[in-house]
Design an enzyme around this catalytic site. Structure first.
Site, PDB file in Angstrom:
ATOM      1  N   ASP A  43     -14.779   0.778   5.044  1.00 46.11           N
ATOM      2  CA  ASP A  43     -14.353  -0.630   5.059  1.00 46.11           C
ATOM      3  C   ASP A  43     -12.831  -0.691   5.131  1.00 46.11           C
ATOM      4  O   ASP A  43     -12.260  -1.548   5.808  1.00 46.11           O
ATOM      5  CB  ASP A  43     -14.838  -1.349   3.798  1.00 46.11           C
ATOM      6  CG  ASP A  43     -16.356  -1.453   3.761  1.00 46.11           C
ATOM      7  OD1 ASP A  43     -16.987  -1.390   4.836  1.00 46.11           O
ATOM      8  OD2 ASP A  43     -16.913  -1.577   2.648  1.00 46.11           O
ATOM      9  N   TYR A  71       0.837  -1.208   0.000  1.00 44.64           N
ATOM     10  CA  TYR A  71       0.000   0.000   0.000  1.00 44.64           C
ATOM     11  C   TYR A  71       0.866   1.250   0.000  1.00 44.64           C
ATOM     12  O   TYR A  71       0.667   2.161  -0.810  1.00 44.64           O
ATOM     13  CB  TYR A  71      -0.909  -0.018   1.223  1.00 44.64           C
ATOM     14  CG  TYR A  71      -1.932   1.100   1.244  1.00 44.64           C
ATOM     15  CD1 TYR A  71      -3.041   1.073   0.402  1.00 44.64           C
ATOM     16  CD2 TYR A  71      -1.786   2.189   2.105  1.00 44.64           C
ATOM     17  CE1 TYR A  71      -3.989   2.099   0.421  1.00 44.64           C
ATOM     18  CE2 TYR A  71      -2.723   3.208   2.135  1.00 44.64           C
ATOM     19  CZ  TYR A  71      -3.826   3.155   1.296  1.00 44.64           C
ATOM     20  OH  TYR A  71      -4.768   4.177   1.318  1.00 44.64           O
TER      21      TYR A  71
HETATM   22  N1  NAP Z   1     -10.090   5.032   4.663  1.00 50.82           N
HETATM   23  C1  NAP Z   1      -8.936   5.563   4.967  1.00 50.82           C
HETATM   24  O1  NAP Z   1      -8.598   5.735   6.166  1.00 50.82           O
HETATM   25  C2  NAP Z   1      -8.006   6.038   3.885  1.00 50.82           C
HETATM   26  C3  NAP Z   1      -6.812   6.666   4.272  1.00 50.82           C
HETATM   27  C4  NAP Z   1      -5.945   7.117   3.272  1.00 50.82           C
HETATM   28  C5  NAP Z   1      -6.277   6.968   1.943  1.00 50.82           C
HETATM   29  N2  NAP Z   1      -7.437   6.334   1.593  1.00 50.82           N
HETATM   30  C6  NAP Z   1      -7.729   6.202   0.163  1.00 50.82           C
HETATM   31  O2  NAP Z   1      -9.017   6.740  -0.097  1.00 50.82           O
HETATM   32  C7  NAP Z   1      -9.620   6.066  -1.214  1.00 50.82           C
HETATM   33  C8  NAP Z   1     -11.011   5.554  -0.836  1.00 50.82           C
HETATM   34  O3  NAP Z   1     -10.836   4.690   0.282  1.00 50.82           O
HETATM   35  P1  NAP Z   1     -12.076   4.129   1.143  1.00 50.82           P
HETATM   36  O4  NAP Z   1     -11.635   4.144   2.536  1.00 50.82           O
HETATM   37  O5  NAP Z   1     -13.349   4.789   0.754  1.00 50.82           O
HETATM   38  O6  NAP Z   1     -12.058   2.614   0.646  1.00 50.82           O
HETATM   39  P2  NAP Z   1     -13.218   1.517   0.517  1.00 50.82           P
HETATM   40  O7  NAP Z   1     -14.329   1.838   1.429  1.00 50.82           O
HETATM   41  O8  NAP Z   1     -12.520   0.213   0.622  1.00 50.82           O
HETATM   42  O9  NAP Z   1     -13.736   1.739  -0.993  1.00 50.82           O
HETATM   43  C9  NAP Z   1     -12.855   1.527  -2.049  1.00 50.82           C
HETATM   44  C10 NAP Z   1     -13.538   1.884  -3.349  1.00 50.82           C
HETATM   45  O10 NAP Z   1     -12.603   1.597  -4.431  1.00 50.82           O
HETATM   46  C11 NAP Z   1     -13.279   0.768  -5.372  1.00 50.82           C
HETATM   47  N3  NAP Z   1     -12.376  -0.100  -6.120  1.00 50.82           N
HETATM   48  C12 NAP Z   1     -11.487  -1.023  -5.661  1.00 50.82           C
HETATM   49  N4  NAP Z   1     -10.912  -1.669  -6.681  1.00 50.82           N
HETATM   50  C13 NAP Z   1     -11.429  -1.144  -7.828  1.00 50.82           C
HETATM   51  C14 NAP Z   1     -11.251  -1.381  -9.197  1.00 50.82           C
HETATM   52  N5  NAP Z   1     -10.414  -2.333  -9.643  1.00 50.82           N
HETATM   53  N6  NAP Z   1     -11.935  -0.628 -10.097  1.00 50.82           N
HETATM   54  C15 NAP Z   1     -12.804   0.330  -9.673  1.00 50.82           C
HETATM   55  N7  NAP Z   1     -13.049   0.584  -8.379  1.00 50.82           N
HETATM   56  C16 NAP Z   1     -12.362  -0.141  -7.474  1.00 50.82           C
HETATM   57  C17 NAP Z   1     -14.238  -0.068  -4.523  1.00 50.82           C
HETATM   58  O11 NAP Z   1     -15.208  -0.679  -5.363  1.00 50.82           O
HETATM   59  P3  NAP Z   1     -15.863  -2.120  -4.942  1.00 50.82           P
HETATM   60  O12 NAP Z   1     -16.969  -1.807  -3.999  1.00 50.82           O
HETATM   61  O13 NAP Z   1     -16.311  -2.676  -6.251  1.00 50.82           O
HETATM   62  O14 NAP Z   1     -14.764  -2.938  -4.308  1.00 50.82           O
HETATM   63  C18 NAP Z   1     -14.788   1.015  -3.609  1.00 50.82           C
HETATM   64  O15 NAP Z   1     -15.776   1.775  -4.279  1.00 50.82           O
HETATM   65  C19 NAP Z   1      -8.638   4.930  -1.601  1.00 50.82           C
HETATM   66  O16 NAP Z   1      -7.821   5.356  -2.671  1.00 50.82           O
HETATM   67  C20 NAP Z   1      -7.813   4.784  -0.322  1.00 50.82           C
HETATM   68  O17 NAP Z   1      -6.540   4.228  -0.582  1.00 50.82           O
HETATM   69  C21 NAP Z   1      -8.302   5.879   2.532  1.00 50.82           C
END
Ligand code: NAP
Length: 216
Positions: free
Chosen positions: A174, A138
């Site tokens: 998630d 990651y």
């Molecule tokens: N949550 C945190 O604390 C955090 C911190 C730093 C950065 N981030 C970044 O913020 C962004 C959103 O994170 P989140 O926490 O909202 O994550 P999440 O709840 O796990 O959601 C991830 C999203 O990405 C989509 N995705 C994954 N693989 C994909 C693919 N091959 N093609 C298209 N869509 C895809 C998922 O779709 P599906 O439902 O189909 O799987 C889902 O809509 C990510 O880039 C993550 O790295 C998050």
């Protein structure tokens, strides 16, 4: 204003889509498998960011539509166990890095026609300055997409397109888990303020949702 958000079916992407829809903006949300139910004001389009056929279909679907803001939000965190397989490395980079590049290329002319801007959701875990160890797949993918965003920002400047790279906070999704620091609403509100402040004067920036400038 038209906003396109990848991975808008849940988590931070969904909160961003709902915030923009509530402000009356035209929102295009992408999903892989299933459109979430009962979300008002969001137009849905299928996109698996790792699949070139899916990119081609999206390009066809959006021919002639201007996009003022592209938010590359879709991402995966596959470092849950200590075993890291070659497949997991490939999948992590295919979504978090190549997926961002392909999405920008797919929508380049839509963004260009609006003289729009691009937000890439990376993470403070992508900082080279802060490297505490762990989460190798990651961290290195988020470092790579930070680097990609900064180099594309230099190249896109001549077309009037600004690109910012952002940390959304540690968010209750998630991916972030229930014990994370902030809600999706707080993250989305902060990110939207950052995106509004993005222009050619600060293109290539790396900022947190709360405005903190992050070390590369
Ligand atoms: N949550 C945190 O604390 C955090 C911190 C730093 C950065 N981030 C970044 O913020 C962004 C959103 O994170 P989140 O926490 O909202 O994550 P999440 O709840 O796990 O959601 C991830 C999203 O990405 C989509 N995705 C994954 N693989 C994909 C693919 N091959 N093609 C298209 N869509 C895809 C998922 O779709 P599906 O439902 O189909 O799987 C889902 O809509 C990510 O880039 C993550 O790295 C998050």
């Amino acid at each position: 204003m038209t906003v396109l958000i990848t991975g808008a079916n849940r988590g931070i992407g969904l909160a961003l889509a709902q915030h923009y829809a509530a402000r009356g903006q035209t929102v295009l949300g992408t999903y892989r498998d299933k459109i979430p139910e009962a979300i008002n004001g969001v137009e849905w389009a299928a996109l698996d960011v790792t699949d070139t056929a899916s990119h081609a279909a999206l390009a066809r679907q959006l021919t002639g539509r201007s996009i003022d803001l592209l938010i590359c939000n879709a991402g995966v965190y596959l470092d849950r166990s200590h075993t890291r397989t070659q497949e997991q490395w490939q999948q992590t980079f295919a979504v978090n890095v190549t997926g961002v590049y392909l999405t920008i290329e797919t929508l380049r002319s839509n963004i260009k026609s609006a003289r729009g801007k691009i937000a890439i959701i990376s993470s403070n875990m992508g900082s080279d300055t802060s490297a505490p160890g762990g989460s190798y797949m990651y961290r290195s993918s988020k470092a790579a997409v930070l680097n990609l965003g900064r180099n594309m920002a230099a190249d896109f400047k001549q077309h009037g397109i600004a690109i910012g790279i952002y940390h959304p906070g540690w968010v209750q999704t998630d991916m972030g888990g229930a014990g994370a620091d902030i809600s999706v609403q707080e993250s989305a509100k902060g990110l939207i303020a950052r995106f509004e402040a993005l222009d050619l004067s600060n293109t290539g920036c790396f900022e947190s949702y709360d405005g903190e400038k992050l070390a590369y």
